[in-house]
Scaffold this active site. Structure first.
Site, short mmCIF file in Angstrom:
data_model
loop_
_atom_site.label_atom_id
_atom_site.label_comp_id
_atom_site.label_asym_id
_atom_site.label_seq_id
_atom_site.Cartn_x
_atom_site.Cartn_y
_atom_site.Cartn_z
N HIS A 68 -27.34 -45.46 98.44
CA HIS A 68 -27.89 -44.55 99.46
C HIS A 68 -28.87 -43.55 98.85
CE1 HIS A 68 -25.03 -45.73 102.75
NE2 HIS A 68 -24.28 -46.04 101.72
N ASN A 141 -21.68 -45.41 108.49
CA ASN A 141 -22.80 -46.36 108.43
C ASN A 141 -23.20 -46.77 109.84
OD1 ASN A 141 -23.13 -46.52 105.65
ND2 ASN A 141 -21.80 -48.31 105.42
#
Ligand code: HDE
Length: 683
Positions: A68, A141
Site C-alpha cells: 500500500h 480494502n
C-alpha cells in the site's frame, strides 16, 4: 471546523510568509550562493546554511509502506444515523449528534510510491476515526475477502505478488510467474483471485468503490453482549470501473488519475460520500451458515443471507494541506479500537494486530509516531510512557510510574469505564493447525462467478487470459486451469482456450447459487455528478448549441471540457472567438467518461487524433454522441451508426435538438454500455 481541524491548526506553518530563516530561526542572507573563498574558490565548511539545507534534503524520505505504498488521503466527517446502543458502547456509533472527524487513505497494494494509480490491484480503504474515546482505525480494502486465511502466509503472498527479486520487475502488476505460481499452489487464494480478475480491481474512481473491513469484528454493548459484525462502505455514486485496456493507457497518460479525481472532486465542492453498513450476527448465530466459518477471511456472508444495515454516513470534505505530513505520515494500526468494538479469532486479523504497529516503528524510526499531528487522538492522552526518539511533549512532574503517592496516584485506570476486552472463553491445545471449517476454497469463487452479468464474465475471462498470457511457465498455466475447473467448467474452458492449455474434463458441478449484490451491474446508475465529458470542437461549430449543451450537462453536475486541435480559441460559425479548455494532444479519450462531436467542424473528421478519441471511447463502452457533421467523424472511426437504435450509449442525431442532451445525460449516468460488439473497432 472539526475538533481535529482545530488541533491540526496548531501545527500549520505557511510555506510562503516573511523572511527566510534557518531551522534555528536565524535570518538567511542569500540562498542562491554557497559561502566560498572567493567567487571562484572552494566552498567553506562553516557555511551552516548550505550544510543544513543539503542535510535536510538528504533526509526527506522515510521508508515507504511495504505494501500500500502508493496512496492518497482526505479529511472528512462521519455521522451515525441512529444510536446503536443495542449493539455497542462506541461513542461515535451511539451519538447521532457527534460529528466524528476522520482521515481516509486510499491506496493500491503492489506498486511503489511513484507507481501509477490504475494497475489491476486491490485498493486499500483505510479510515482513522478520531473519536472522543480515542482513535478507531478501520483498515479495509475495496474487496470483501482476502487471499489467505492465516497471517503467517502474508510475507509469502506479498513476496510472490511484488516485483520479482532478481530484477525488480514487473512494477505494480500481478501478471508474472511468481504471483501465479504462489496462488495456484495455495488454493485458498482462489476466491480473492477471481475478485482481482474482475472489474473491481480497476475502479473508475476511489469515490466509486466499496470498502470492506473484511474480517468479522465484534461489537459489545453496555450489558457486555457481543454481536459479530462485518463493516461495509457503499459509495453514493455507485460502484463503477474502468476497462483493462483503458486502465493500462491511463497509467501512461495520467498516472495520478485516481488521486487527481479525488482531489478535484473535493476542491470543487463535490464531496464524496459513503454509507456505512453493518452485517450484524448475534453470537448464537455464528455457526448457522452452511459452508461459511465467520472467522475465515476468504469468505463473505452474502447480503441476501445477512442484510447490510445502513447506519451512518462518511463524507470527505477537505484535501490535506501537505501530502507528506498527512497522507504519508498517517499511521493506521488495526489494533486501534475503542470501547464497544473488539476483535475476533480470525487468524489473519490476529497477525495484523502485530504487523501494523511494528511497521510504523520501521517507518518512523521510533515509538512517538502517535504524536505526529495526523496521528494524534483528539481524546486526551495520559499515561506514564515516555522518552524515545522525537519526543515532542514535555511531561511535567516526577511520578512517572503507577501506583504513586507523589502524583496523587494519577492518571488512574478507568476500570469498567475503560476498554474491557470481551471475556471470550478460550480453551484448546497449542497446535499449528487450520480449522477444518476453513477447508472449502472454491464454492464462493463459484458464487462470485455465478453472480456476474455476461459482460462482467467476459471481462474476467479476458483478465485471466491477459495475466496467464504473461506467465512463462506452462505448468503454472495448467495448474490455474485445473483450479478454475473446480470453480466453473465453462470458465476453465474459456480461459484454457486463450492461454494455450488443453480443455479440462469436467470434474465438479457448479452449485448454481448466486448473490445479486456482488454484480456491479446492479449498482446505481442515476447520477452524472463529476462525470467528465470531452466535446471535440474546431472552427465552425455553433457556439449557441455547444454552450447550451454544456450548460445542461454542467447544471446536472458533469464536468464538460472543450477540446480543440490547438489550445486557445476557435472561430465559431458566427465568426466569433470561443475559448477552448485545452488541446486534444494534452489529453486522451481515456481521461473522459464520454465524447461528443457537435455539428459544424467537418474538418475534425480528417484529424486522426480526434477520430481516435471517438473510436477508443466507443471501444471502452462509453457514451459517444454526435450530431450533424459530427456523424462524419464517427463514421471515420468505424463506429456502426446503424446500431444506434439498439445502443443506449450511442447518441447519433442528424441535427441538434435539446433531446440530444437529455438522452446523452442518461447514457452518461449509466456509466458504460458493455454489451456492444466492439471487436472490429480499430482502437
Ligand atoms: Fe495490510 N498492511 N496486512 N491488509 N493494509 C499494511 O501497514 C498486513 C490486510 C491494508 O493507508 C502495512 O502501515 C498483514 C488485509 C491497508 O496506510 C502492513 C496482513 C487488509 C493498508 C500490513 C495484512 C489490509 C495496509 C504496510 C495479513 C484489508 C494501507 C504499511 C495478516 C482488510 C494503510 C502499514 C494505509 C497496510 C500488513 C492483510 C488492508 C505491513 C501482515 C486483510 C488498507 O503493516
Amino acid at each position: 471546523m472539526t475538533t481535529k481541524d482545530r488541533q491540526l491548526s496548531a501545527n500549520r506553518r505557511p510555506f510562503n510568509e516573511g523572511v527566510l530563516t534557518t531551522d534555528q530561526g536565524i535570518p538567511v542572507e542569500d540562498t542562491d550562493n554557497s559561502l566560498r573563498a572567493g567567487a571562484r574558490g572552494p566552498s567553506l565548511l562553516e557555511d551552516f546554511h548550505l550544510r543544513e539545507k543539503i542535510m535536510r534534503f538528504d533526509h526527506e524520505r522515510i521508508p515507504e509502506r511495504v505494501v500500500h505504498a502508493r496512496g492518497t488521503g482526505a479529511h472528512g466527517v462521519f455521522k451515525v444515523y441512529e444510536p446503536l446502543d443495542e449493539y455497542t458502547t462506541a461513542d461515535f456509533l451511539t451519538d447521532p449528534d457527534a460529528e466524528t472527524p476522520v482521515f481516509v487513505r486510499f491506496s493500491t497494494v503492489q506498486g511503489s510510491r511513484g507507481s501509477s494509480d490504475t494497475p489491476r490491484d486491490v485498493r486499500g480503504f483505510a479510515t482513522k476515526f478520531y473519536t472522543r474515546q480515542g482513535n478507531f482505525d478501520l483498515v479495509g480494502n475495496n474487496m470483501p475477502v482476502f487471499f489467505i486465511q492465516d497471517g503467517i502466509k502474508f510475507p509469502d503472498l506479498v513476496h510472490a505478488l511484488k516485483p520479482e527479486p532478481q530484477n525488480e520487475m514487473p512494477q505494480a502488476a500481478s501478471a508474472h510467474d511468481s504471483f501465479w505460481d504462489f496462488v495456484t499452489l495455495q488454493p485458498e487464494t482462489m476466491h480473492h483471485v477471481i475478485w482481482l480478475m474482475s472489474d473491481r480491481a480497476i475502479p473508475r474512481s476511489f469515490r466509486m468503490m466499496q470498502g470492506f473491513g473484511v474480517h468479522t469484528f465484534r461489537l459489545v454493548n453496555g450489558q457486555g453482549r457481543s454481536t459479530f459484525v462485518k463493516f461495509h462502505w457503499t459509495p453514493v455514486l455507485g460502484t463503477h470501473s474502468l476497462v483493462w485496456d483503458e486502465a493500462q493507457k491511463i497509467a501512461g497518460k495520467d498516472p495520478d488519475y485516481n488521486r487527481r479525481d479525488l482531489w478535484e472532486a473535493i476542491s470543487s465542492g463535490q464531496f464524496p460520500s459513503w454509507e456505512l453498513g453493518l452485517q450484524l450476527i448475534p453470537e448464537e448465530r455464528a455457526f448457522e451458515f452452511e459452508d461459511i466459518d465467520i472467522l475465515d477471511p476468504t469468505k463473505i456472508i452474502p447480503e441476501e443471507v445477512v442484510p447490510v444495515t445502513p447506519v451512518g454516513r462518511l463524507t470527505l470534505n477537505r484535501n490535506p494541506d501537505n501530502f507528506f505530513a498527512e497522507t504519508e505520515q498517517v499511521a493506521f494500526c488495526v489494533g486501534n479500537v475503542v470501547p464497544g468494538i473488539d476483535f475476533t479469532d480470525d487468524p489473519l486479523l490476529q497477525a495484523r494486530l502485530f504487523s501494523y504497529l511494528d511497521t510504523q516503528l520501521n517507518r518512523f524510526g521510533g515509538a512517538n509516531f502517535f504524536q505526529v499531528p495526523i496521528n494524534r487522538a483528539i481524546a486526551p492522552i495520559r499515561n506514564h510512557q515516555q522518552d524515545g526518539f522525537q519526543q515532542h511533549e514535555v511531561p511535567v512532574g516526577r511520578a512517572n510510574y503507577f501506583p504513586n503517592s507523589l502524583g496523587g496516584d494519577q492518571p488512574t485506570p478507568a476500570g469498567p469505564a475503560g476498554f474491557v476486552h470481551y471475556p471470550e472463553h478460550v480453551d484448546g491445545p497449542k497446535e499449528r493447525k487450520r480449522s477444518e471449517t476453513f477447508a472449502d476454497h472454491y464454492s464462493q469463487a463459484t458464487l462470485f462467478w455465478n453472480s456476474m452479468s455476461s459482460w462482467e464474465k467476459e471481462h474476467i475471462i479476458a483478465a485471466y487470459r491477459f495475466e496467464l498470457g504473461k506467465v512463462e511457465s506452462m505448468p503454472i498455466r495448467v495448474r490455474l486451469v485445473e483450479h478454475l475447473n473446480r470453480v466453473d467448467h465453462d470458465l476453465a474452458i474459456a480461459v484454457a482456450l486463450g492461454i494455450g492449455v488443453e480443455e479440462p474434463v469436467k470434474s465438479v458441478d457448479n452449485h448454481g447459487r448466486s448473490s445479486p449484490a456482488l454484480s456491479q451491474g446492479n449498482s446505481p446508475r442515476e447520477s452524472v455528478l463529476s462525470r467528465k465529458v470531452a466535446v471535440l470542437v474546431g472552427d465552425g461549430v455553433d457556439a449557441r448549441i455547444v454552450t447550451s449543451m454544456r450548460d445542461t450537462l454542467t447544471e446536472r453536475g458533469a464536468i464538460v471540457e472543450l477540446l480543440a486541435p490547438v489550445d486557445g480559441t476557435i472561430t465559431t460559425s458566427d465568426g466569433l472567438p470561443m475559448e477552448v479548455t485545452r488541446a486534444m494532444q494534452t489529453m486522451s479519450s481515456v481521461l473522459y467518461d464520454a465524447i461528443v462531436v457537435p455539428d459544424g467542424a467537418p474538418d475534425l473528421a480528417m484529424d486522426g487524433l480526434a477520430v481516435n478519441y471517438a473510436a477508443e471511447a466507443f471501444k471502452h463502452g462509453k457514451a459517444v454522441g454526435a450530431f450533424g457533421t459530427g456523424l462524419g467523424l464517427l463514421q471515420r472511426a468505424q463506429i456502426p451508426l446503424t446500431t444506434a437504435s439498439a445502443d443506449p450509449a450511442l447518441i447519433a442525431y442528424d441535427e441538434w435538438t435539446p433531446d440530444f442532451a437529455t438522452e446523452f445525460t442518461k447514457a452518461l449516468a449509466a456509466h458504460r454500455n458493455f454489451d456492444r460488439d466492439i471487436d472490429a473497432i480499430p482502437a
